[in-house]
Design a protein around this motif. Structure first.
Motif, PDB file in Angstrom:
ATOM      1  N   PHE A 124      52.678 163.117 -21.355  1.00  0.00           N
ATOM      2  CA  PHE A 124      51.790 162.228 -20.606  1.00  0.00           C
ATOM      3  C   PHE A 124      50.356 162.328 -21.110  1.00  0.00           C
ATOM      4  O   PHE A 124      49.618 161.347 -21.119  1.00  0.00           O
ATOM      5  CB  PHE A 124      51.870 162.515 -19.110  1.00  0.00           C
ATOM      6  CG  PHE A 124      53.157 162.053 -18.496  1.00  0.00           C
ATOM      7  CD1 PHE A 124      53.424 160.699 -18.360  1.00  0.00           C
ATOM      8  CD2 PHE A 124      54.108 162.962 -18.074  1.00  0.00           C
ATOM      9  CE1 PHE A 124      54.609 160.255 -17.816  1.00  0.00           C
ATOM     10  CE2 PHE A 124      55.310 162.528 -17.537  1.00  0.00           C
ATOM     11  CZ  PHE A 124      55.564 161.178 -17.404  1.00  0.00           C
ATOM     12  N   SER A 125      49.946 163.520 -21.543  1.00  0.00           N
ATOM     13  CA  SER A 125      48.605 163.669 -22.126  1.00  0.00           C
ATOM     14  C   SER A 125      48.481 162.831 -23.390  1.00  0.00           C
ATOM     15  O   SER A 125      47.453 162.204 -23.634  1.00  0.00           O
ATOM     16  CB  SER A 125      48.321 165.131 -22.454  1.00  0.00           C
ATOM     17  OG  SER A 125      48.267 165.899 -21.286  1.00  0.00           O
ATOM     18  N   GLY A 126      49.518 162.817 -24.190  1.00  0.00           N
ATOM     19  CA  GLY A 126      49.520 162.004 -25.402  1.00  0.00           C
ATOM     20  C   GLY A 126      49.416 160.523 -25.100  1.00  0.00           C
ATOM     21  O   GLY A 126      48.795 159.768 -25.846  1.00  0.00           O
ATOM     22  N   LEU A 127      50.009 160.093 -24.004  1.00  0.00           N
ATOM     23  CA  LEU A 127      49.905 158.690 -23.580  1.00  0.00           C
ATOM     24  C   LEU A 127      48.444 158.310 -23.345  1.00  0.00           C
ATOM     25  O   LEU A 127      47.997 157.240 -23.727  1.00  0.00           O
ATOM     26  CB  LEU A 127      50.681 158.452 -22.278  1.00  0.00           C
ATOM     27  CG  LEU A 127      52.184 158.366 -22.353  1.00  0.00           C
ATOM     28  CD1 LEU A 127      52.760 158.215 -20.947  1.00  0.00           C
ATOM     29  CD2 LEU A 127      52.620 157.217 -23.222  1.00  0.00           C
ATOM     30  N   PHE A 130      46.176 157.524 -26.534  1.00  0.00           N
ATOM     31  CA  PHE A 130      46.363 156.247 -27.210  1.00  0.00           C
ATOM     32  C   PHE A 130      46.514 155.073 -26.255  1.00  0.00           C
ATOM     33  O   PHE A 130      46.793 153.963 -26.673  1.00  0.00           O
ATOM     34  CB  PHE A 130      47.571 156.314 -28.144  1.00  0.00           C
ATOM     35  CG  PHE A 130      47.333 157.183 -29.333  1.00  0.00           C
ATOM     36  CD1 PHE A 130      46.597 156.718 -30.408  1.00  0.00           C
ATOM     37  CD2 PHE A 130      47.802 158.480 -29.372  1.00  0.00           C
ATOM     38  CE1 PHE A 130      46.354 157.513 -31.497  1.00  0.00           C
ATOM     39  CE2 PHE A 130      47.563 159.282 -30.460  1.00  0.00           C
ATOM     40  CZ  PHE A 130      46.830 158.806 -31.529  1.00  0.00           C
ATOM     41  N   ASN A 131      46.389 155.336 -24.956  1.00  0.00           N
ATOM     42  CA  ASN A 131      46.571 154.295 -23.945  1.00  0.00           C
ATOM     43  C   ASN A 131      47.912 153.580 -24.099  1.00  0.00           C
ATOM     44  O   ASN A 131      48.013 152.378 -23.907  1.00  0.00           O
ATOM     45  CB  ASN A 131      45.425 153.272 -23.984  1.00  0.00           C
ATOM     46  CG  ASN A 131      44.104 153.903 -23.610  1.00  0.00           C
ATOM     47  OD1 ASN A 131      44.038 154.724 -22.700  1.00  0.00           O
ATOM     48  ND2 ASN A 131      43.057 153.543 -24.319  1.00  0.00           N
ATOM     49  N   ASP A 132      48.937 154.338 -24.484  1.00  0.00           N
ATOM     50  CA  ASP A 132      50.274 153.767 -24.604  1.00  0.00           C
ATOM     51  C   ASP A 132      50.900 153.632 -23.224  1.00  0.00           C
ATOM     52  O   ASP A 132      50.409 154.177 -22.239  1.00  0.00           O
ATOM     53  CB  ASP A 132      51.158 154.650 -25.482  1.00  0.00           C
ATOM     54  CG  ASP A 132      50.903 154.434 -26.963  1.00  0.00           C
ATOM     55  OD1 ASP A 132      50.302 153.402 -27.308  1.00  0.00           O
ATOM     56  OD2 ASP A 132      51.304 155.284 -27.769  1.00  0.00           O
ATOM     57  N   GLU A 133      52.004 152.914 -23.182  1.00  0.00           N
ATOM     58  CA  GLU A 133      52.664 152.666 -21.914  1.00  0.00           C
ATOM     59  C   GLU A 133      53.796 153.635 -21.620  1.00  0.00           C
ATOM     60  O   GLU A 133      54.166 153.818 -20.474  1.00  0.00           O
ATOM     61  CB  GLU A 133      53.186 151.230 -21.884  1.00  0.00           C
ATOM     62  CG  GLU A 133      52.075 150.207 -21.928  1.00  0.00           C
ATOM     63  CD  GLU A 133      52.595 148.791 -21.914  1.00  0.00           C
ATOM     64  OE1 GLU A 133      53.811 148.592 -21.733  1.00  0.00           O
ATOM     65  OE2 GLU A 133      51.773 147.883 -22.096  1.00  0.00           O
ATOM     66  N   ARG A 134      54.375 154.228 -22.670  1.00  0.00           N
ATOM     67  CA  ARG A 134      55.476 155.153 -22.406  1.00  0.00           C
ATOM     68  C   ARG A 134      55.576 156.213 -23.496  1.00  0.00           C
ATOM     69  O   ARG A 134      55.141 156.006 -24.632  1.00  0.00           O
ATOM     70  CB  ARG A 134      56.801 154.416 -22.259  1.00  0.00           C
ATOM     71  CG  ARG A 134      57.255 153.688 -23.489  1.00  0.00           C
ATOM     72  CD  ARG A 134      58.546 152.906 -23.193  1.00  0.00           C
ATOM     73  NE  ARG A 134      58.999 152.233 -24.368  1.00  0.00           N
ATOM     74  CZ  ARG A 134      59.821 152.761 -25.275  1.00  0.00           C
ATOM     75  NH1 ARG A 134      60.283 153.969 -25.112  1.00  0.00           N
ATOM     76  NH2 ARG A 134      60.190 152.082 -26.335  1.00  0.00           N
TER      77      ARG A 134
END
Length: 151
Positions: A124-127, A130-134
């Motif tokens: 979740f930190s990686g999300l 990059f403002n990714d969704e999943r």
């Protein structure tokens, strides 16, 4: 145990009058599908003086630390990155092949996998970085590490 962000699980059973009931360490067995898939995968990474892959640390907008690593499908791409690091930071590094269980351990230590020019958030930190969704699923990441493009 099917997620790349986990390498081993430690369980501590309840305490009793005699004390703790020990610690159980649960890890993937040799027949686990993830270990079987990663057995023949090899990537290249820039390593530090201890011969460990260099982990880059970022701070997200909430002030949390995020760990990322650069892996490369070819030794030539990793060597080119090393030259770029020398030009930018004046530091030299080495390139080393990472495979099998060592690769799984490294993936469990990071939040973002940078593979050549593509980023895969693993936590979740990686999300948030990059403002990714999943979060990237295990199958997608392993296919990318094996150099297999999506169908």
């Amino acid at each position: 145990m099917n997620e790349l962000s986990t390498f081993e699980v430690a369980l501590m059973p309840h305490l009793c009058q005699r004390g703790p009931n020990g610690i159980w360490l649960i890890s993937r067995g040799v027949e686990h599908p993830v270990r079987k898939q990663v057995k023949d995968i090899a990537v290249f990474a820039l390593v530090d003086e201890d011969n460990k892959p260099i982990i880059y640390h970022y701070i997200d907008r909430y002030g949390d630390g995020i760990r990322a690593v650069d892996f490369f499908l070819t030794e030539a791409a990793a060597t080119a990155k090393t030259r770029e690091e020398i030009e930018t930071f004046g530091e030299s590094g080495k390139v080393r092949k990472i495979s099998g269980d060592e690769l799984l351990i490294q993936l469990a230590l990071i939040d973002v996998l940078q593979l050549d020019d593509e980023a895969f958030p693993l936590t979740f930190s990686g999300l948030r970085l990059f403002n990714d969704e999943r979060i990237a699923d295990t199958e997608t990441v392993l296919r990318a590490l094996a150099g297999i493009s999506e169908p």
